[in-house]
Design a protein around this motif. Structure first.
Motif, PDB file in Angstrom:
ATOM      1  N   ILE A 169       0.862  -1.264   0.004  1.00  0.00           N
ATOM      2  CA  ILE A 169       0.005  -0.173   0.203  1.00  0.00           C
ATOM      3  C   ILE A 169       0.835   1.115  -0.073  1.00  0.00           C
ATOM      4  O   ILE A 169       0.729   2.032  -0.781  1.00  0.00           O
ATOM      5  CB  ILE A 169      -0.944   0.215   1.145  1.00  0.00           C
ATOM      6  N   ALA A 170       1.950   1.175   0.826  1.00  0.00           N
ATOM      7  CA  ALA A 170       2.849   2.514   0.588  1.00  0.00           C
ATOM      8  C   ALA A 170       3.494   2.771  -0.702  1.00  0.00           C
ATOM      9  O   ALA A 170       3.657   3.666  -0.854  1.00  0.00           O
ATOM     10  CB  ALA A 170       3.839   2.081   1.868  1.00  0.00           C
ATOM     11  N   ALA A 171       3.992   1.466  -1.248  1.00  0.00           N
ATOM     12  CA  ALA A 171       4.458   1.496  -2.627  1.00  0.00           C
ATOM     13  C   ALA A 171       3.396   2.059  -3.497  1.00  0.00           C
ATOM     14  O   ALA A 171       3.879   2.841  -4.573  1.00  0.00           O
ATOM     15  CB  ALA A 171       4.867   0.081  -2.987  1.00  0.00           C
ATOM     16  N   VAL A 172       2.231   1.491  -3.537  1.00  0.00           N
ATOM     17  CA  VAL A 172       1.526   2.360  -4.574  1.00  0.00           C
ATOM     18  C   VAL A 172       1.044   3.709  -4.282  1.00  0.00           C
ATOM     19  O   VAL A 172       1.182   4.433  -5.139  1.00  0.00           O
ATOM     20  CB  VAL A 172      -0.104   1.381  -4.386  1.00  0.00           C
ATOM     21  N   PHE A 173       1.028   4.102  -3.106  1.00  0.00           N
ATOM     22  CA  PHE A 173       0.832   5.691  -2.717  1.00  0.00           C
ATOM     23  C   PHE A 173       2.182   6.290  -3.152  1.00  0.00           C
ATOM     24  O   PHE A 173       2.140   7.542  -3.687  1.00  0.00           O
ATOM     25  CB  PHE A 173       0.445   5.774  -1.122  1.00  0.00           C
ATOM     26  N   GLY A 174       3.065   5.782  -2.723  1.00  0.00           N
ATOM     27  CA  GLY A 174       4.588   6.521  -3.392  1.00  0.00           C
ATOM     28  C   GLY A 174       4.599   6.499  -4.901  1.00  0.00           C
ATOM     29  O   GLY A 174       5.037   7.698  -5.215  1.00  0.00           O
ATOM     30  N   VAL A 175       4.108   5.583  -5.671  1.00  0.00           N
ATOM     31  CA  VAL A 175       4.063   5.799  -7.238  1.00  0.00           C
ATOM     32  C   VAL A 175       3.271   6.874  -7.393  1.00  0.00           C
ATOM     33  O   VAL A 175       3.330   7.744  -8.420  1.00  0.00           O
ATOM     34  CB  VAL A 175       3.603   4.286  -7.621  1.00  0.00           C
ATOM     35  N   SER A 176       2.073   7.012  -6.601  1.00  0.00           N
ATOM     36  CA  SER A 176       1.171   7.936  -6.943  1.00  0.00           C
ATOM     37  C   SER A 176       1.462   9.327  -6.762  1.00  0.00           C
ATOM     38  O   SER A 176       1.365  10.540  -7.767  1.00  0.00           O
ATOM     39  CB  SER A 176      -0.250   7.820  -6.239  1.00  0.00           C
ATOM     40  N   LEU A 177       2.497   9.415  -5.777  1.00  0.00           N
ATOM     41  CA  LEU A 177       3.081  10.764  -5.357  1.00  0.00           C
ATOM     42  C   LEU A 177       4.035  11.047  -6.446  1.00  0.00           C
ATOM     43  O   LEU A 177       4.022  12.378  -6.988  1.00  0.00           O
ATOM     44  CB  LEU A 177       3.850  10.635  -4.094  1.00  0.00           C
ATOM     45  N   LEU A 178       4.901  10.109  -6.910  1.00  0.00           N
ATOM     46  CA  LEU A 178       5.981  10.506  -8.099  1.00  0.00           C
ATOM     47  C   LEU A 178       5.330  10.640  -9.426  1.00  0.00           C
ATOM     48  O   LEU A 178       6.060  11.457  -9.956  1.00  0.00           O
ATOM     49  CB  LEU A 178       6.733   9.232  -8.116  1.00  0.00           C
ATOM     50  N   LEU A 179       4.032  10.226  -9.510  1.00  0.00           N
ATOM     51  CA  LEU A 179       3.690  10.613 -10.834  1.00  0.00           C
ATOM     52  C   LEU A 179       2.888  11.712 -10.882  1.00  0.00           C
ATOM     53  O   LEU A 179       2.095  12.037 -11.824  1.00  0.00           O
ATOM     54  CB  LEU A 179       2.454   9.321 -11.298  1.00  0.00           C
ATOM     55  N   SER A 180       2.751  12.277  -9.473  1.00  0.00           N
ATOM     56  CA  SER A 180       2.064  13.688  -9.529  1.00  0.00           C
ATOM     57  C   SER A 180       0.319  13.675  -9.901  1.00  0.00           C
ATOM     58  O   SER A 180      -0.063  14.476 -10.696  1.00  0.00           O
ATOM     59  CB  SER A 180       2.592  14.930 -10.392  1.00  0.00           C
ATOM     60  N   VAL A 181      -0.203  12.591  -9.370  1.00  0.00           N
ATOM     61  CA  VAL A 181      -1.657  12.469  -9.720  1.00  0.00           C
ATOM     62  C   VAL A 181      -2.396  13.704  -9.165  1.00  0.00           C
ATOM     63  O   VAL A 181      -1.883  14.097  -8.088  1.00  0.00           O
ATOM     64  CB  VAL A 181      -2.231  11.180  -9.307  1.00  0.00           C
ATOM     65  N   PRO A 182      -3.496  14.125  -9.691  1.00  0.00           N
ATOM     66  CA  PRO A 182      -4.355  14.966  -9.104  1.00  0.00           C
ATOM     67  C   PRO A 182      -4.569  14.920  -7.435  1.00  0.00           C
ATOM     68  O   PRO A 182      -4.676  13.760  -7.036  1.00  0.00           O
ATOM     69  CB  PRO A 182      -5.819  15.289 -10.071  1.00  0.00           C
ATOM     70  N   PRO A 183      -4.717  16.020  -6.997  1.00  0.00           N
ATOM     71  CA  PRO A 183      -4.829  16.025  -5.527  1.00  0.00           C
ATOM     72  C   PRO A 183      -6.316  15.035  -4.748  1.00  0.00           C
ATOM     73  O   PRO A 183      -5.987  14.627  -3.932  1.00  0.00           O
ATOM     74  CB  PRO A 183      -4.943  17.487  -5.220  1.00  0.00           C
ATOM     75  N   PHE A 184      -7.376  15.132  -5.734  1.00  0.00           N
ATOM     76  CA  PHE A 184      -8.373  14.593  -5.235  1.00  0.00           C
ATOM     77  C   PHE A 184      -8.181  13.189  -5.404  1.00  0.00           C
ATOM     78  O   PHE A 184      -8.883  12.314  -4.631  1.00  0.00           O
ATOM     79  CB  PHE A 184      -9.679  14.834  -6.367  1.00  0.00           C
ATOM     80  N   VAL A 185      -7.119  12.687  -6.277  1.00  0.00           N
ATOM     81  CA  VAL A 185      -7.055  11.102  -6.499  1.00  0.00           C
ATOM     82  C   VAL A 185      -6.186  10.815  -5.191  1.00  0.00           C
ATOM     83  O   VAL A 185      -6.471   9.649  -4.621  1.00  0.00           O
ATOM     84  CB  VAL A 185      -6.347  10.732  -7.702  1.00  0.00           C
ATOM     85  N   LEU A 186      -5.324  11.523  -4.937  1.00  0.00           N
ATOM     86  CA  LEU A 186      -4.668  11.393  -3.667  1.00  0.00           C
ATOM     87  C   LEU A 186      -5.516  11.395  -2.363  1.00  0.00           C
ATOM     88  O   LEU A 186      -5.177  10.379  -1.538  1.00  0.00           O
ATOM     89  CB  LEU A 186      -3.402  12.290  -3.613  1.00  0.00           C
ATOM     90  N   ILE A 187      -6.295  12.158  -2.270  1.00  0.00           N
ATOM     91  CA  ILE A 187      -7.266  12.217  -1.058  1.00  0.00           C
ATOM     92  C   ILE A 187      -8.011  11.033  -1.034  1.00  0.00           C
ATOM     93  O   ILE A 187      -8.317  10.346   0.054  1.00  0.00           O
ATOM     94  CB  ILE A 187      -8.156  13.446  -1.034  1.00  0.00           C
ATOM     95  N   LEU A 188      -8.482  10.668  -2.128  1.00  0.00           N
ATOM     96  CA  LEU A 188      -9.337   9.243  -2.333  1.00  0.00           C
ATOM     97  C   LEU A 188      -8.561   8.060  -1.987  1.00  0.00           C
ATOM     98  O   LEU A 188      -9.048   7.343  -1.170  1.00  0.00           O
ATOM     99  CB  LEU A 188      -9.757   8.949  -3.923  1.00  0.00           C
ATOM    100  N   GLN A 189      -7.489   8.123  -2.454  1.00  0.00           N
ATOM    101  CA  GLN A 189      -6.476   7.010  -1.959  1.00  0.00           C
ATOM    102  C   GLN A 189      -6.033   6.940  -0.441  1.00  0.00           C
ATOM    103  O   GLN A 189      -6.371   5.987   0.032  1.00  0.00           O
ATOM    104  CB  GLN A 189      -4.894   7.050  -3.119  1.00  0.00           C
ATOM    105  N   VAL A 190      -5.870   8.267   0.059  1.00  0.00           N
ATOM    106  CA  VAL A 190      -5.815   8.173   1.572  1.00  0.00           C
ATOM    107  C   VAL A 190      -6.931   7.525   2.223  1.00  0.00           C
ATOM    108  O   VAL A 190      -6.758   6.656   3.026  1.00  0.00           O
ATOM    109  CB  VAL A 190      -5.289   9.693   1.963  1.00  0.00           C
TER     110      VAL A 190
END
Length: 117
Positions: A80-101
Motif C-alpha cells: 500500500i505504501a508503494a502504491v501511494f508512493g508511486v502515485s506521489l511520484l507520478l503527480s496524480v491530481p490531489p483529489f485522487v490522492l485524497i481518495l487514495q488516502v
C-alpha cells in the motif's frame, strides 16, 4: 453449475498466484473466494487448497478466527505504501490522492485491527 463454481475457483487461484509476485494484486481475498467456490464445486479442489503448503494456512487462519498473519500484514502495508508512493511520484491530481488516502487508510485499519494468526 458445478463447473462454473470450479472454473471461478481456478480463476481465483490463478489471480492469487499472480498476486504473490505482483504487489498491486491482493492474494488472500482471491484465495478466500477460491475456497468459497471450491466448497460448492469440488471437495477434491477444496481439500487441495486448504492443505496447500503456502495458501492453506492463510485460509485456515481466516476461517477459524478472522486472523491475518503478521507477515501478511507487513507485506500489505508495504504494498500500500508503494502504491501511494508511486502515485506521489507520478503527480496524480490531489483529489485522487485524497481518495487514495481514504480508501487505503481504511484498508490498513481493517488489516491491522484483525487478530494475528
Amino acid at each position: 453449475m458445478q463447473y462454473l463454481w470450479a472454473g471461478l475457483g481456478l480463476l481465483c487461484v490463478a489471480m492469487a498466484a499472480i498476486g504473490v509476485v505482483l504487489p498491486l494484486l491482493p492474494t488472500v481475498p482471491f484465495l478466500l473466494l477460491a475456497a468459497f467456490f471450491f466448497a460448492r464445486s469440488s471437495s477434491r479442489l477444496h481439500n487441495w487448497l486448504l492443505s496447500h503448503r503456502i495458501f492453506g494456512p492463510m485460509i485456515l487462519d481466516w476461517q477459524s478466527s478472522g486472523a491475518i498473519r503478521p507477515a501478511a500484514k507487513k507485506a500489505a502495508t508495504l504494498s500500500i505504501a508503494a502504491v501511494f508512493g508511486v502515485s506521489l511520484l507520478l503527480s496524480v491530481p490531489p483529489f485522487v490522492l485524497i481518495l487514495q488516502v481514504i480508501v487505503l487508510g481504511g484498508v490498513l485499519i481493517f488489516i491491522w485491527t484483525r487478530p494475528s494468526g
